[in-house]
Design a protein around this motif. Structure first.
Motif, PDB file in Angstrom:
ATOM      1  N   PRO A 106       0.828  -1.205   0.000  1.00  0.00           N
ATOM      2  CA  PRO A 106       0.000   0.000   0.000  1.00  0.00           C
ATOM      3  C   PRO A 106       0.864   1.257   0.000  1.00  0.00           C
ATOM      4  O   PRO A 106       2.007   1.238   0.444  1.00  0.00           O
ATOM      5  CB  PRO A 106      -0.797  -0.109   1.301  1.00  0.00           C
ATOM      6  N   SER A 107       0.305   2.324  -0.508  1.00  0.00           N
ATOM      7  CA  SER A 107       0.961   3.626  -0.478  1.00  0.00           C
ATOM      8  C   SER A 107       0.289   4.456   0.604  1.00  0.00           C
ATOM      9  O   SER A 107      -0.894   4.773   0.509  1.00  0.00           O
ATOM     10  CB  SER A 107       0.826   4.306  -1.845  1.00  0.00           C
ATOM     11  N   ILE A 108       1.030   4.771   1.679  1.00  0.00           N
ATOM     12  CA  ILE A 108       0.428   5.421   2.851  1.00  0.00           C
ATOM     13  C   ILE A 108       1.163   6.725   3.147  1.00  0.00           C
ATOM     14  O   ILE A 108       2.385   6.739   3.278  1.00  0.00           O
ATOM     15  CB  ILE A 108       0.494   4.492   4.085  1.00  0.00           C
ATOM     16  N   ALA A 109       0.406   7.814   3.268  1.00  0.00           N
ATOM     17  CA  ALA A 109       0.996   9.099   3.658  1.00  0.00           C
ATOM     18  C   ALA A 109       1.189   9.089   5.174  1.00  0.00           C
ATOM     19  O   ALA A 109       0.209   8.911   5.910  1.00  0.00           O
ATOM     20  CB  ALA A 109       0.085  10.242   3.239  1.00  0.00           C
ATOM     21  N   PRO A 110       2.409   9.255   5.653  1.00  0.00           N
ATOM     22  CA  PRO A 110       2.647   9.106   7.104  1.00  0.00           C
ATOM     23  C   PRO A 110       1.841  10.087   7.939  1.00  0.00           C
ATOM     24  O   PRO A 110       1.420   9.751   9.045  1.00  0.00           O
ATOM     25  CB  PRO A 110       4.155   9.338   7.247  1.00  0.00           C
ATOM     26  N   GLU A 111       1.602  11.305   7.432  1.00  0.00           N
ATOM     27  CA  GLU A 111       0.844  12.276   8.226  1.00  0.00           C
ATOM     28  C   GLU A 111      -0.634  11.885   8.328  1.00  0.00           C
ATOM     29  O   GLU A 111      -1.345  12.361   9.210  1.00  0.00           O
ATOM     30  CB  GLU A 111       1.012  13.690   7.650  1.00  0.00           C
ATOM     31  N   GLN A 112      -1.085  11.023   7.434  1.00  0.00           N
ATOM     32  CA  GLN A 112      -2.465  10.528   7.494  1.00  0.00           C
ATOM     33  C   GLN A 112      -2.590   9.250   8.324  1.00  0.00           C
ATOM     34  O   GLN A 112      -3.689   8.855   8.699  1.00  0.00           O
ATOM     35  CB  GLN A 112      -2.979  10.211   6.072  1.00  0.00           C
ATOM     36  N   HIS A 113      -1.465   8.574   8.583  1.00  0.00           N
ATOM     37  CA  HIS A 113      -1.533   7.261   9.221  1.00  0.00           C
ATOM     38  C   HIS A 113      -1.911   7.387  10.700  1.00  0.00           C
ATOM     39  O   HIS A 113      -1.465   8.298  11.386  1.00  0.00           O
ATOM     40  CB  HIS A 113      -0.195   6.539   9.083  1.00  0.00           C
ATOM     41  N   ARG A 114      -2.716   6.445  11.172  1.00  0.00           N
ATOM     42  CA  ARG A 114      -3.100   6.413  12.579  1.00  0.00           C
ATOM     43  C   ARG A 114      -2.982   4.991  13.112  1.00  0.00           C
ATOM     44  O   ARG A 114      -3.207   4.023  12.374  1.00  0.00           O
ATOM     45  CB  ARG A 114      -4.560   6.859  12.753  1.00  0.00           C
ATOM     46  N   LEU A 115      -2.635   4.891  14.402  1.00  0.00           N
ATOM     47  CA  LEU A 115      -2.697   3.612  15.110  1.00  0.00           C
ATOM     48  C   LEU A 115      -3.781   3.708  16.169  1.00  0.00           C
ATOM     49  O   LEU A 115      -3.735   4.593  17.036  1.00  0.00           O
ATOM     50  CB  LEU A 115      -1.348   3.294  15.779  1.00  0.00           C
ATOM     51  N   LEU A 116      -4.747   2.804  16.086  1.00  0.00           N
ATOM     52  CA  LEU A 116      -5.836   2.748  17.071  1.00  0.00           C
ATOM     53  C   LEU A 116      -5.551   1.611  18.048  1.00  0.00           C
ATOM     54  O   LEU A 116      -5.289   0.481  17.627  1.00  0.00           O
ATOM     55  CB  LEU A 116      -7.171   2.514  16.345  1.00  0.00           C
ATOM     56  N   VAL A 117      -5.593   1.914  19.350  1.00  0.00           N
ATOM     57  CA  VAL A 117      -5.424   0.898  20.396  1.00  0.00           C
ATOM     58  C   VAL A 117      -6.720   0.863  21.190  1.00  0.00           C
ATOM     59  O   VAL A 117      -7.119   1.880  21.788  1.00  0.00           O
ATOM     60  CB  VAL A 117      -4.231   1.237  21.326  1.00  0.00           C
ATOM     61  N   HIS A 118      -7.403  -0.294  21.179  1.00  0.00           N
ATOM     62  CA  HIS A 118      -8.714  -0.341  21.842  1.00  0.00           C
ATOM     63  C   HIS A 118      -9.009  -1.770  22.298  1.00  0.00           C
ATOM     64  O   HIS A 118      -8.119  -2.604  22.369  1.00  0.00           O
ATOM     65  CB  HIS A 118      -9.788   0.218  20.899  1.00  0.00           C
TER      66      HIS A 118
END
Lengths: 415, 177
Positions: A106-118
């Motif tokens: 995948p092509s991912i823009a780092p400023e758009q990337h999120r990590l969700l912890v739940h």
């Protein structure tokens, strides 16, 4: 000529361009010629803003395993392999780290990337890359091995023309930098009873694995850097999970979500795939840790020996359970063994380079290496391994690898 | 297993110790329920995570022909792009000299099929099917394996209740217990 190991060459490597007086082993009365490169300026200093290997090394690349059944499905579901026969030391260059993808890169823009912890946490949290990078960081050298590395269970699928890239190329080693997962989970607050953690990638497979929370709190990392630079897109840019010693697919790339729960989630990748059928029809599940293993990389399949005389036998050993304690090498198919030297550093869950000086007299030889790890576990023969697993296993092959040096000096896969 | 259990227990105690504590670094942003809902697509074996709605095997036949048959074969068996893409058949073969691993012969949970189709299929357009379409196509693959009749209706309750033939075929290692 083949870099620093003049004893072995890739088959078919041309000697064109080499002046005859430089050929080893042939005395000459002629003066050594002045190399043309000394007579003019070289390439401009700023010519290579991001340096690349020498043009003559262009053949040292990743590729799929030889064989029709090993080619990618629809281009994006497949794997490419690290060319260990052309590498030295223990670090895999970033452009040569193996990859195994289920739905492409995948092509991912780092400023758009999120990590969700739940899930079973006190405080569900969303992290940006900037927030993750503010945690205390750690760098560690670790191997990563796909559980499908070395597909030798079914004899009919093994090819004698396989090189060490084909047999052991789903293995690489790098310095990984990131944050301890335990620190991130502590921010969210793991609730009592949380025993499993779902890790999910942001690729088009949404690849998911259930990981024991005990492992997550032990030595797991969330990584953004590999060998000093940002992760390559094929290695999970901008963020991947890294689980030292575990089978490769659990170190989920392009990591976007961690969910804690009391039970494993029984995803496709831990039921339909990455499980192994036993002779009694049952399937081994959650077989995470890669066992002790080694392989000689030089000389190895596809290489040619050249003239008889001194050689160094060299290879790599590793264990997901700890450090490599010992590597023995045989040149007679396992009838006799000699201890190889272990090249420092010898690190936990990391490749270890081993070496053994060898006088090759010419003629056939059957080369093998046998590793022992810090738990005392010894790498088994293929026969011993198959006696335990049966022929329908797919994953976690760690048998002793045999390379046949033929009378003509060609080296073949003798598994 | 015993040692692994102890380690896990110790880890849980440590984790529990963290639970009441305030965050050490103050990093991360609280995730709202609305945010979580956007990404929370996993389905557990007990059916948790399955969406509302229902589908039918009958509707699944057309969806399968449209989205799945090109790679998995017209009936999930012959005609698959590669043998590993076979979805049906092989029941009772796991102890034989030619084991065939499919949804019907090998997969322990029907919920896993729904989860995987939702996140990763169709191959050229993942996450494009509606809940109703997902229930239908999941039902049709189960029908191809003889696990649902042609007139079956599929919803969260029926999918979670379906007992797969190889439900008890998996043995976790000590690391996974």
């Amino acid at each position: 000529m083949k870099r620093s190991n003049p004893g072995f060459s890739r088959r078919g490597l041309a000697l064109g361009g080499l002046a005859a007086p430089l050929l080893a082993g042939r005395a000459s009365a002629q003066a050594l010629p002045v190399p043309p490169a000394m007579l003019e300026q070289g390439a401009p200093v700023e010519a290579a803003p991001y340096g690349k290997p020498a043009p003559t090394e262009a053949g040292v690349v990743r590729r799929s395993r030889l064989g029709a059944e090993n080619q990618p499905i629809l281009g994006t579901a497949g794997s490419t392999l690290t060319p260990h026969g052309d590498l030295d030391g223990i670090i895999t260059p970033n452009g040569l780290h193996f990859l195994r993808h289920h739905a492409g890169t995948p092509s991912i823009a780092p400023e758009q990337h999120r990590l969700l912890v739940h899930g079973l946490v006190e405080r569900p949290l969303v992290f940006t890359m900037d927030q993750l990078r503010r945690f205390p960081t750690v760098s560690r050298l670790h191997f990563l091995e796909c559980s499908g590395n070395t597909p030798f269970f079914q004899q009919a699928r093994i090819r004698p023309d396989w090189t060490v890239q084909d047999t052991h190329g789903l293995l690489s080693c790098a310095e990984w930098t990131g944050v301890r997962l335990a620190d991130v989970l502590a921010e969210a607050g793991v609730k009592p009873g949380a025993a499993w953690m779902l890790a999910e990638g942001a690729d088009a497979a949404g690849l998911t694995r259930s990981i024991p929370v005990a492992k997550a709190l032990d030595d797991a990392m969330l990584c953004w850097a590999q060998n000093g630079e940002a992760l390559r897109p094929e290695q999970g840019y901008p963020l991947r999970l890294f689980l030292p010693g575990y089978e490769g697919n659990t170190s989920v790339k392009w990591l976007r979500r961690l969910k804690l729960d009391t039970q494993p989630f029984m995803t496709r990748e831990e039921t339909s795939k990455y499980t192994s059928l036993m002779p009694d029809g049952s399937a081994k599940q959650f077989n995470f840790t890669m066992a002790v293993k080694s392989v000689i990389t030089r000389p190895s399949g596809g290489q040619t020996m050249g003239a008889p005389g001194f050689r160094e036998i060299s290879g790599i050993a590793w264990s997901g359970r700890g450090t490599v304690r010992r590597v023995e090498v045989s040149t007679d198919g396992g009838a006799t063994w000699q201890d190889a030297q272990l090249q420092a550093p010898v690190l936990d869950k990391c490749l270890t380079r081993f070496r053994l000086p060898w006088q090759w007299q010419g003629g056939p030889a059957l080369l093998a290496s046998r590793a022992t790890d810090s738990t005392g576990e010894v790498q088994p023969t293929r026969a011993a391994l198959l006696a335990e697993t049966g022929p329908f296993h797919v994953y976690h092959y760690n048998g002793i690898q045999l390379w046949q040096v033929q009378a003509d000096g060609n080296v073949r896969n003798a598994y | 297993m015993r040692i692994s259990g102890l380690v896990a227990a110790a880890a849980l105690l440590l984790a529990a110790g963290h639970a009441g504590a305030q965050p050490r670094y103050g990093l991360g942003t609280p995730a709202t329920a609305e945010q979580v809902r956007g990404w929370d697509i996993d389905v557990r074996p007990d059916g948790a995570g399955l969406p509302p709605g229902r589908g039918s095997v009958a509707a699944g036949a057309g969806l399968y022909a449209q989205h799945c048959a090109a790679c998995h074969g017209p009936a999930g068996a012959e005609g698959a792009l590669v043998p590993a893409l076979r979805l049906a058949g092989g029941q009772g073969s796991l102890r034989s000299a030619r084991p065939l691993l499919t949804v019907g012969s090998y997969w322990p949970y029907a919920t896993t099929l729904f989860d995987y189709v939702r996140r990763a299929m169709p191959f050229n357009a993942p996450q494009s099917l509606t809940a109703e379409e997902l229930y239908s196509v999941t039902g049709y693959v189960l029908h191809l394996n003889g696990l649902l009749p042609a007139d079956a209706v599929v919803d969260a309750a029926s999918l979670a209740a379906l007992r797969m033939p190889n439900r008890d075929g998996f043995r976790p290692t000590a690391e996974g217990r």
